[in-house]
Motif scaffolding. Sequence first.
Motif, PDB file in Angstrom:
ATOM      1  N   ILE A 262       0.846  -1.189   0.000  1.00  0.00           N
ATOM      2  CA  ILE A 262       0.000   0.000   0.000  1.00  0.00           C
ATOM      3  C   ILE A 262       0.882   1.240   0.000  1.00  0.00           C
ATOM      4  CG2 ILE A 262      -1.628   1.334   1.398  1.00  0.00           C
ATOM      5  CD1 ILE A 262      -2.713  -1.344   2.448  1.00  0.00           C
ATOM      6  N   SER A 263       0.511   2.238  -0.789  1.00  0.00           N
ATOM      7  CA  SER A 263       1.171   3.540  -0.713  1.00  0.00           C
ATOM      8  C   SER A 263       0.200   4.527  -0.074  1.00  0.00           C
ATOM      9  CB  SER A 263       1.616   4.027  -2.097  1.00  0.00           C
ATOM     10  OG  SER A 263       0.505   4.183  -2.953  1.00  0.00           O
ATOM     11  N   ILE A 264       0.758   5.491   0.642  1.00  0.00           N
ATOM     12  CA  ILE A 264      -0.049   6.466   1.373  1.00  0.00           C
ATOM     13  C   ILE A 264       0.327   7.872   0.916  1.00  0.00           C
ATOM     14  CG2 ILE A 264      -0.674   7.420   3.625  1.00  0.00           C
ATOM     15  CD1 ILE A 264      -1.616   4.604   3.434  1.00  0.00           C
ATOM     16  N   THR A 265      -0.670   8.654   0.555  1.00  0.00           N
ATOM     17  CA  THR A 265      -0.479  10.066   0.252  1.00  0.00           C
ATOM     18  C   THR A 265      -1.087  10.873   1.387  1.00  0.00           C
ATOM     19  OG1 THR A 265      -0.578   9.716  -2.135  1.00  0.00           O
ATOM     20  CG2 THR A 265      -1.028  11.932  -1.349  1.00  0.00           C
ATOM     21  N   VAL A 266      -0.342  11.824   1.937  1.00  0.00           N
ATOM     22  CA  VAL A 266      -0.809  12.635   3.060  1.00  0.00           C
ATOM     23  C   VAL A 266      -1.072  14.058   2.586  1.00  0.00           C
ATOM     24  CG1 VAL A 266      -0.216  13.559   5.335  1.00  0.00           C
ATOM     25  CG2 VAL A 266       0.427  11.219   4.727  1.00  0.00           C
ATOM     26  N   ARG A 267      -2.255  14.565   2.925  1.00  0.00           N
ATOM     27  CA  ARG A 267      -2.619  15.946   2.585  1.00  0.00           C
ATOM     28  C   ARG A 267      -3.258  16.604   3.799  1.00  0.00           C
ATOM     29  NH1 ARG A 267      -5.654  14.166  -2.985  1.00  0.00           N
ATOM     30  NH2 ARG A 267      -3.775  13.543  -4.122  1.00  0.00           N
ATOM     31  N   GLY A 268      -2.834  17.817   4.104  1.00  0.00           N
ATOM     32  CA  GLY A 268      -3.399  18.538   5.224  1.00  0.00           C
ATOM     33  C   GLY A 268      -2.696  18.206   6.525  1.00  0.00           C
TER      34      GLY A 268
ATOM     35  N   CYS B 101      -5.705  14.098   5.530  1.00  0.00           N
ATOM     36  CA  CYS B 101      -6.105  12.917   4.759  1.00  0.00           C
ATOM     37  C   CYS B 101      -4.893  12.019   4.542  1.00  0.00           C
ATOM     38  CB  CYS B 101      -6.665  13.325   3.397  1.00  0.00           C
ATOM     39  SG  CYS B 101      -8.030  14.502   3.478  1.00  0.00           S
ATOM     40  N   GLN B 102      -5.015  10.778   4.907  1.00  0.00           N
ATOM     41  CA  GLN B 102      -3.995   9.762   4.639  1.00  0.00           C
ATOM     42  C   GLN B 102      -4.628   8.787   3.652  1.00  0.00           C
ATOM     43  OE1 GLN B 102      -2.957   8.206   8.500  1.00  0.00           O
ATOM     44  NE2 GLN B 102      -2.580  10.241   9.323  1.00  0.00           N
ATOM     45  N   ILE B 103      -4.404   9.030   2.373  1.00  0.00           N
ATOM     46  CA  ILE B 103      -5.143   8.342   1.314  1.00  0.00           C
ATOM     47  C   ILE B 103      -4.356   7.127   0.841  1.00  0.00           C
ATOM     48  CG2 ILE B 103      -6.369   8.623  -0.849  1.00  0.00           C
ATOM     49  CD1 ILE B 103      -6.325  11.630  -0.424  1.00  0.00           C
ATOM     50  N   ALA B 104      -4.963   5.970   0.967  1.00  0.00           N
ATOM     51  CA  ALA B 104      -4.300   4.714   0.620  1.00  0.00           C
ATOM     52  C   ALA B 104      -4.522   4.365  -0.846  1.00  0.00           C
ATOM     53  CB  ALA B 104      -4.835   3.583   1.503  1.00  0.00           C
ATOM     54  N   GLN B 105      -3.499   3.813  -1.467  1.00  0.00           N
ATOM     55  CA  GLN B 105      -3.631   3.175  -2.780  1.00  0.00           C
ATOM     56  C   GLN B 105      -3.361   1.697  -2.596  1.00  0.00           C
ATOM     57  OE1 GLN B 105      -4.563   4.238  -6.113  1.00  0.00           O
ATOM     58  NE2 GLN B 105      -4.712   1.998  -6.008  1.00  0.00           N
ATOM     59  N   LEU B 106      -4.358   0.857  -2.874  1.00  0.00           N
ATOM     60  CA  LEU B 106      -4.203  -0.575  -2.696  1.00  0.00           C
ATOM     61  C   LEU B 106      -3.492  -1.177  -3.900  1.00  0.00           C
ATOM     62  CD1 LEU B 106      -7.724  -1.487  -1.247  1.00  0.00           C
ATOM     63  CD2 LEU B 106      -5.649  -0.809  -0.027  1.00  0.00           C
TER      64      LEU B 106
END
Length: 306
Positions: free
Chosen positions: A37-43, A74-79
């Motif tokens: 999983i990769s995580i993108t963090v925003r805010g 937001c910690q947005i996951a990419q599966l």
Amino acid sequence: MFSKPVLSRLLAPASLALAAVLAPVAAAHAANEPGQISITVRGSGAPVLMIPGLSSSAQVWDETCAALQPQVQCQIAQLPGFAGAAAGPRQEQQYLAAMRDQLQAVLKAQAPKRVTVMGHSLGGTLALMLAAQPDAAQIERLIIVDSLPFLPGVQNPNATVESVRPQMAAMRDAMSKGKPQAAQLKPMMASMSNSPARVDQLVQWGLDSDPASVAQAMYELWTTDLRPLLPKIKVPTLVFGAWAAYAPMGSSQDIVTRLYQSQYAGLEGVQLKISTAGYHFLMWDDPALVQQSTREFMGLAPRPAQ
């Protein structure tokens, strides 16, 4: 209770540096690493782990994340295996459990900070699995977007995991043999969003997804019954359900509401919001409901005027 077209609607189905609090797990969740999983963090506000659904890109949460600013991180996951993300090894036969464990590592890296977990479809299944774990202390609340604890129960209230396993195994084996065509995906995706542009995006994500990963994940979705685990979940939970796509098929809002209530009966204190406007991708089709209800559920102040 529902026809096959309705069932197909339920089958549904970047990168900033990690914040310092996530540094311990950054290497394990690097973008495009096969099976990870990769995580993108925003805010930088209250942390919300956002998990997309089957074949979906992390981009599915872009508008929701933007609407929750500036009060939410937001910690947005990419599966892996979905929408172009690198798939894991073919021998892995436990997609959901592997994803649960990786997401749990993300949560634990933030202790003692507690996190809201927000999941759509398959992401909602993962959110429930995370919260039912004995060591789920990092989870503050759950937000589930159009996900049910036991999908076969939609078709047959008497269904069991064992009764559906042979059919689902055959489906998995057939799906694993090759990539679908756009003409195959479009009819199903058309029942998942009421926006033609969104449907085209869903088709593209499906074409970009790894067939074996999608097949295994779908098989597990249809052979996993989380209802016995619901009493283990002790955090406040908000569930969004969709009715609009069922209406043309003859199902009333009351029937759909009772379906969700029945499936979540074991989860004490669950809050249920049924959309009358959106299809499966409620964050797109009924953003006002999802965004406003999320703000209220998290105790956030009203969004500043633009």
